[in-house]
Design an enzyme around this catalytic site. Structure first.
Site, PDB file in Angstrom:
ATOM      1  N   ASP A 218       0.830  -1.196   0.000  1.00 54.21           N
ATOM      2  CA  ASP A 218       0.000   0.000   0.000  1.00 54.21           C
ATOM      3  C   ASP A 218       0.874   1.259   0.000  1.00 54.21           C
ATOM      4  OD1 ASP A 218      -2.729   1.140   0.302  1.00 54.21           O
ATOM      5  OD2 ASP A 218      -1.933   1.885   2.204  1.00 54.21           O
ATOM      6  N   GLU A 280       1.673  -0.353  -4.934  1.00 57.87           N
ATOM      7  CA  GLU A 280       0.556   0.503  -5.320  1.00 57.87           C
ATOM      8  C   GLU A 280       1.031   1.950  -5.322  1.00 57.87           C
ATOM      9  OE1 GLU A 280      -3.416   2.633  -3.674  1.00 57.87           O
ATOM     10  OE2 GLU A 280      -1.550   2.332  -2.587  1.00 57.87           O
TER      11      GLU A 280
END
Length: 566
Positions: A218, A280
């Site tokens: 993330d 990401e």
């Protein structure tokens, strides 16, 4: 376009070439809270995922990616992690997680999990200890604390802004502030601190020991911040992406982030097979961002260019060409994605006109501008065959295979996304793509989400029209389109070190289409027009058509056809 991609890297910590299962994999994203609920409490759980593994095997996916299931106050849908080595009781137990990994392995399905290294929950034991400790203490050194500006520290240390709105600095009440790139309940870690490095290496070892096959990272371009004194303001704080191409932005895409991932790759390569990792990064893409995908770092990176592209031939082609080019430079496979838990569903979003402000459109409940739902659905099916017809790693977000549209029916009092309040009701947020899935048409059983009828976000009545059970027997359903596409993809859409993507000439595509031919002989041809058809070449045998209309001599408007010459 004629490019070739080479696999591997000469460096000693490069991703082993024999462990590259992911290079042409289809990965299915599961948002656990909304996937399937086995215990009937209204929230999806690990047991629910286990119960749907046969469904996923029939869909043909190679791997599942689980969004966070860790203990969390859910200030940001689980991306505020309170304990990285545990399962939130609302999702189940560690024993059930072990069962999930084992059962998935039996079915030939890999398991990828989310890791959130940029920040923790404010309920994490580290942060609770930090708030209870004095400025300058070792406990506070794990996070980014700084004294405010002004005589009494009454002003934030810099002009940095939160991605969710407002200042990225939260006052502690004593003239000191802590940094939160997202919600105030998500304090940023200090990656200048060796203790943070060691903690996350330990977390990764823990889950590798549990048998997971990889990790989705993330906010992968975040982590390191420029904390040298004096702290620097950003030139334009409203731009939540790197404002420099040389790593000099104080918040984003700094060189030190690459150092972190080289540490991680050394760890991942200690396992046989080596662990997969994908970053990401929701930034405008350039070659530098793709360096996270080098084989001595993470090995792969999300490129959301296709997801962000308007329904437009030139926009799609430019996106694909750029992704292919930068992936080749980084010696990785390209990654393709149309949707996820952060954006409106493609079966609605692809209906908006070019240049639409998506946040304004969502907040207007899809009325400004209005869309033609049937046209949007056709485009979504056509886009699915574009994505699945591209060599590389393809990601499917849960419900896309059902053709599920965005849910605009949620009322303001039902919203749970923190963005709604942080943006002062200027953006409705992301809940519309997170509503629990419809598996059956039984409204009193939450459309098959469970047997109790409870759901953490209310489901609209029209969900019955998209239920998995109703699509099973329909040859032209979106579900069966995806199943056929994935099966054909496994035979005919392969990534390789020497593969070329051969674009079709204009005399085949016309002014409204684009496409390419693969080494297998399969051709992908998409018609972006809403009114005109494109004639198929002579001797073209249709393998699959996104409308499932049975048409064999032309590509209908808003349609993709897979064919081969005979």
């Amino acid at each position: 376009m004629s490019t070739a991609m080479s696999a591997g890297s000469a460096e000693s910590v490069a991703f082993p070439a024999q462990d590259d299962w992911w290079r042409d994999a289809v990965v299915y994203q599961i948002y656990p809270r909304s996937f399937a609920d086995a215990n009937g409490d209204g929230e999806g759980d690990i047991a629910g995922v286990i119960g749907k593994l046969d469904y996923l095997r029939e869909l043909g996916v190679d791997a599942i990616w689980l969004s966070p299931f860790y203990p969390s106050p859910l200030a940001d849908g689980g991306y505020d992690v309170a304990d990285y080595r545990a399962i939130d009781p609302r999702f189940g137990t560690m024993e059930q997680f072990d069962e999930l990994v084992a059962r998935a392995r039996e079915l030939g399905i890999k398991v990828v999990i989310d890791i959130v290294p940029n920040h923790t929950s404010d309920q994490h034991e580290w942060f609770r200890a930090a708030l209870a400790s004095a400025p300058g203490s070792p406990e506070r050194a794990r996070y980014v604390f700084h004294r405010g500006k002004g005589e009494h520290g009454e002003l934030p240390p810099t002009n940095w802004l939160s991605n969710f709105g407002g200042s990225a600095w939260e006052p502690c009440g004593d003239g000191w502030y802590y940094l939160h790139t997202f919600a105030k309940e998500q304090p940023d870690l200090n990656w200048d601190n060796p203790e943070v490095h060691e903690e996350f290496l330990g977390i990764l070892r823990f889950w590798c020991g549990k048998g997971v096959d990889g990790f989705r990272i993330d906010v992968s371009h975040g982590l390191a911040k420029d904390l040298r004194e004096p702290l620097r303001d950003r030139p334009d704080p409203t731009k939540q992406y790197p404002q420099a191409a040389d790593g000099s932005d104080p918040m984003w895409d700094r060189d030190a982030v690459h150092d972190i991932y080289r540490e991680w790759r050394e760890l991942f390569n200690q396992y046989k097979p080596a662990k997969y990792a994908i970053g990401e990064s929701w930034t405008p893409f350039n070659e530098r961002v793709f360096q996270y995908a080098k084989q001595d770092e993470l090995g792969a990176i999300f490129d959301f260019s296709l997801e962000k592209a308007d329904w437009d031939r030139d926009a799609y082609r430019a996106s694909i060409e750029r992704t292919w080019k930068y992936a080749k430079t980084a010696e990785t496979a390209p990654t393709w994605v149309l949707g996820n838990h952060d954006v409106p569903r493609i079966a609605s979003r692809l209906g908006v006109p070019t240049g639409t402000d998506i946040e304004t459109w969502v907040t207007s409940n899809g009325t400004n501008p209005p869309i033609d739902p049937a046209s949007a659905a056709r485009r979504a099916r056509a886009a699915a065959l574009v994505m699945l017809g591209l060599p590389g790693t393809a990601f499917i977000y849960q419900g896309e295979e059902l053709g599920l549209p965005e849910d605009f029916d949620l009322l303001p009092e039902e919203l749970q996304d923190p963005i709604w309040e942080r943006r002062k009701h200027a953006f409705k947020g992301r809940d519309g793509c997170r509503v629990p899935l419809p598996w059956t048409g039984e409204k009193d059983k939450a459309f098959g989400f469970n047997d109790s009828g409870r759901a953490w976000l209310p489901q609209p009545d029209w969900f019955a029209d998209y239920a998995e059970s109703g699509q099973e027997g329909q040859d032209d359903s979106t579900l069966n389109l995806y199943r056929q596409a994935v099966a054909i993809r496994k035979r005919m859409v392969k990534h390789g070190a020497d593969i070329d993507l051969e674009w079709l000439p204009d005399d085949v595509c016309g002014p409204d289409g684009f496409g390419w031919t693969l080494p297998s002989g399969m051709t992908v041809l998409t018609n972006f027009s809403s009114t005109r058809s494109i004639a198929l070449p002579e001797h073209a045998a249709v393998l699959l058509e996104s409308r499932c209309s049975g048409t064999v001599d032309r590509v209908l408007p808003e349609t993709t056809v897979w064919y081969r010459r005979v």
